[in-house]
Design a protein around this motif. Structure first.
Motif, mmCIF file in Angstrom:
data_model
loop_
_atom_site.group_PDB
_atom_site.id
_atom_site.type_symbol
_atom_site.label_atom_id
_atom_site.label_comp_id
_atom_site.label_asym_id
_atom_site.label_seq_id
_atom_site.Cartn_x
_atom_site.Cartn_y
_atom_site.Cartn_z
ATOM 1 N N LEU A 128 0.847 -1.186 0.000
ATOM 2 C CA LEU A 128 0.000 0.000 0.000
ATOM 3 C C LEU A 128 0.884 1.238 0.000
ATOM 4 C CD1 LEU A 128 -2.862 1.231 0.205
ATOM 5 C CD2 LEU A 128 -2.614 1.107 2.695
ATOM 6 N N GLU A 129 0.585 2.184 -0.912
ATOM 7 C CA GLU A 129 1.419 3.371 -1.061
ATOM 8 C C GLU A 129 0.695 4.660 -0.654
ATOM 9 O OE1 GLU A 129 3.131 3.445 -4.999
ATOM 10 O OE2 GLU A 129 3.284 1.255 -5.011
ATOM 11 N N SER A 130 -0.589 4.776 -0.963
ATOM 12 C CA SER A 130 -1.284 6.027 -0.669
ATOM 13 C C SER A 130 -2.771 5.793 -0.486
ATOM 14 C CB SER A 130 -1.055 7.054 -1.781
ATOM 15 O OG SER A 130 -1.630 6.619 -2.995
ATOM 16 N N GLY A 184 4.888 3.897 5.988
ATOM 17 C CA GLY A 184 5.268 4.481 4.707
ATOM 18 C C GLY A 184 4.124 4.795 3.777
ATOM 19 N N VAL A 185 2.896 4.835 4.288
ATOM 20 C CA VAL A 185 1.718 5.113 3.471
ATOM 21 C C VAL A 185 1.358 6.592 3.592
ATOM 22 C CG1 VAL A 185 -0.709 4.568 3.051
ATOM 23 C CG2 VAL A 185 0.874 2.769 3.794
ATOM 24 N N ARG A 186 1.260 7.283 2.461
ATOM 25 C CA ARG A 186 0.846 8.689 2.451
ATOM 26 C C ARG A 186 -0.683 8.747 2.473
ATOM 27 N NH1 ARG A 186 4.361 11.973 -0.316
ATOM 28 N NH2 ARG A 186 3.179 13.731 0.536
ATOM 29 N N ARG A 246 -1.652 10.863 -7.306
ATOM 30 C CA ARG A 246 -0.320 10.652 -7.879
ATOM 31 C C ARG A 246 0.744 11.338 -7.027
ATOM 32 N NH1 ARG A 246 2.370 12.076 -13.855
ATOM 33 N NH2 ARG A 246 4.383 11.183 -13.275
ATOM 34 N N GLY A 247 0.465 12.586 -6.624
ATOM 35 C CA GLY A 247 1.427 13.292 -5.787
ATOM 36 C C GLY A 247 1.737 12.549 -4.505
ATOM 37 N N LEU A 248 0.700 12.027 -3.862
ATOM 38 C CA LEU A 248 0.903 11.251 -2.639
ATOM 39 C C LEU A 248 1.744 10.012 -2.913
ATOM 40 C CD1 LEU A 248 -2.729 11.365 -1.199
ATOM 41 C CD2 LEU A 248 -0.729 12.491 -0.200
ATOM 42 N N THR A 249 1.412 9.310 -3.966
ATOM 43 C CA THR A 249 2.074 8.040 -4.274
ATOM 44 C C THR A 249 3.546 8.236 -4.608
ATOM 45 O OG1 THR A 249 -0.037 7.188 -5.111
ATOM 46 C CG2 THR A 249 1.945 5.977 -5.729
ATOM 47 N N GLU A 250 3.842 9.316 -5.292
ATOM 48 C CA GLU A 250 5.224 9.553 -5.728
ATOM 49 C C GLU A 250 6.046 10.335 -4.703
ATOM 50 O OE1 GLU A 250 4.988 9.325 -10.556
ATOM 51 O OE2 GLU A 250 4.900 11.327 -9.645
#
Length: 360
Positions: A128-130, A184-186, A246-250
């Motif tokens: 999970l990234e964002s 590490g999840v935004r 996208r901003g959160l993920t990157e």
């Protein structure tokens, strides 16, 4: 900074969990994310109107569609496991102010505890990234001065819907700081203005009410003709959400909350003014004030989307007359018996062309 939220290279193959995918905004988002190459899993109740965009545009053919309730913790956890998401966009909600007065407990359970259940199900998930939680422009403590709310203004809410969404903001912030950020999840929230566009058939909403009155040959009744709202087309709003995600993920430097609405220089538009513009496009013979003794609804509401424009480079493409033209074209096509999946995708493609022009 200028992020391209519609970049196919970014979205291609991304595993996205989209809650509320059977609703008005969710159906547009499902088609669009799938078109961009994402692998979308949707979790939501069945559509609650007839007709509905989810069926008209045959959305179920392009996403993995799971029917479920945010109040069903076991089903929600199973859906999260099946989706195995990299990105979560949480849109599912009880979204209607007047319904929130009729069912305040249900509204709080869905909008507050439903958000908490989802975030809890996401704790500890690898990959999970964002997470982007969609709330509303109504999360602010509204003093009815008409001043545009900024992201650091006080949260609040007179009606149960607004209060439930403000509470969902606090829940989201708590889960982000207590659990998700350390893995590490935004996490962030998106506060969108009043969204309009083709395919909305909800009760107690202006554009669907106009369409229904025209179809039935009945006079249009307006409850709050002088109320002003930050109207925006659904494609502008979703483009903002996708760009934020996208901003959160990157790992871009973005705030934990952003408003998405008309530009600050855009004039305030009342319910009556928008109704008259849509009627001029679709046909119609004016309106009458409703004898409305119903629950309180705010008369003045405006949000400042300067931060989204500055930190994401997001711009609305369909302001003013263009917004009315696009939504009216959609309903005219429906009335003419057109294939509404094709028409919906055609509007998405046309929007992408406008977007690429501004990104050049």
């Amino acid at each position: 900074m200028r992020l391209d939220g519609l970049d196919r290279e970014f979205w291609s193959g991304k595993r996205v969990l989209l809650t509320g995918h059977t609703g008005f905004k969710g159906s547009w988002a499902s088609l669009w994310l799938s078109r961009l190459g994402a692998n979308v899993t949707g979790y939501a109740l069945a559509p609650d109107t007839e007709p509905n965009l989810f069926s008209l545009a045959r959305v179920e053919s392009v996403v993995r569609s799971i029917r479920g309730d945010l109040r069903d913790e076991e089903a929600l956890r199973q859906a999260v496991a099946e989706a195995d998401p990299q990105i979560v966009i949480h849109m599912a909600a009880q979204p209607l102010v007047r319904r929130s007065y009729a069912d305040p407990i249900g509204t709080f359970d869905i909008n507050v505890m439903g958000t908490a259940r989802l975030l809890d199900a996401l704790r500890g998930r690898e990959g999970l990234e964002s997470v982007l939680v969609v709330t509303t422009d109504k999360v602010y403590e509204n003093d009815e001065t008409g001043a545009a709310f900024r992201e650091d203004d006080a949260l609040g809410g007179h009606d149960p819907y607004a209060a439930s969404k403000a509470a969902a903001e606090i829940v989201t912030s708590s889960y982000a700081r207590s659990f998700l950020e350390e893995q590490g999840v935004r996490v962030a929230t998106a506060r969108g203005g009043n969204v309009i566009g083709g395919g909305d058939f909800s009760e107690d909403r202006l554009v669907p009410d106009i369409w229904r009155a025209l179809k039935a040959g009945e006079p249009l009744m307006l409850r709050k003709p002088k109320a002003a709202r930050p109207w925006q087309h659904v494609l502008d709003c979703l483009c903002g959400y996708f760009t934020f995600a996208r901003g959160l993920t990157e790992g871009a430097v973005v705030p934990a909350a952003l408003n998405f609405g008309p530009a600050s220089e855009a004039p305030a538009i009342t319910v009556a003014e928008l109704a008259e513009a849509v009627q001029a496009a679709l046909g119609g013979a004016g309106w009458h004030p409703a004898n409305d003794s119903g629950p309180l609804e705010m008369m003045a509401l405006s949000i400042d989307s300067t931060k989204a424009r500055e930190c994401l480079g997001w711009r609305d493409q369909l302001a003013g007359d263009r917004c009315v033209s696009w939504l009216s074209d959609w309903y005219r096509a429906l009335n003419a018996g057109a294939d509404m999946r094709e028409r919906t995708l055609a509007q998405i493609e046309a929007f992408e062309i406008l977007h690429r022009g501004t990104m050049a």
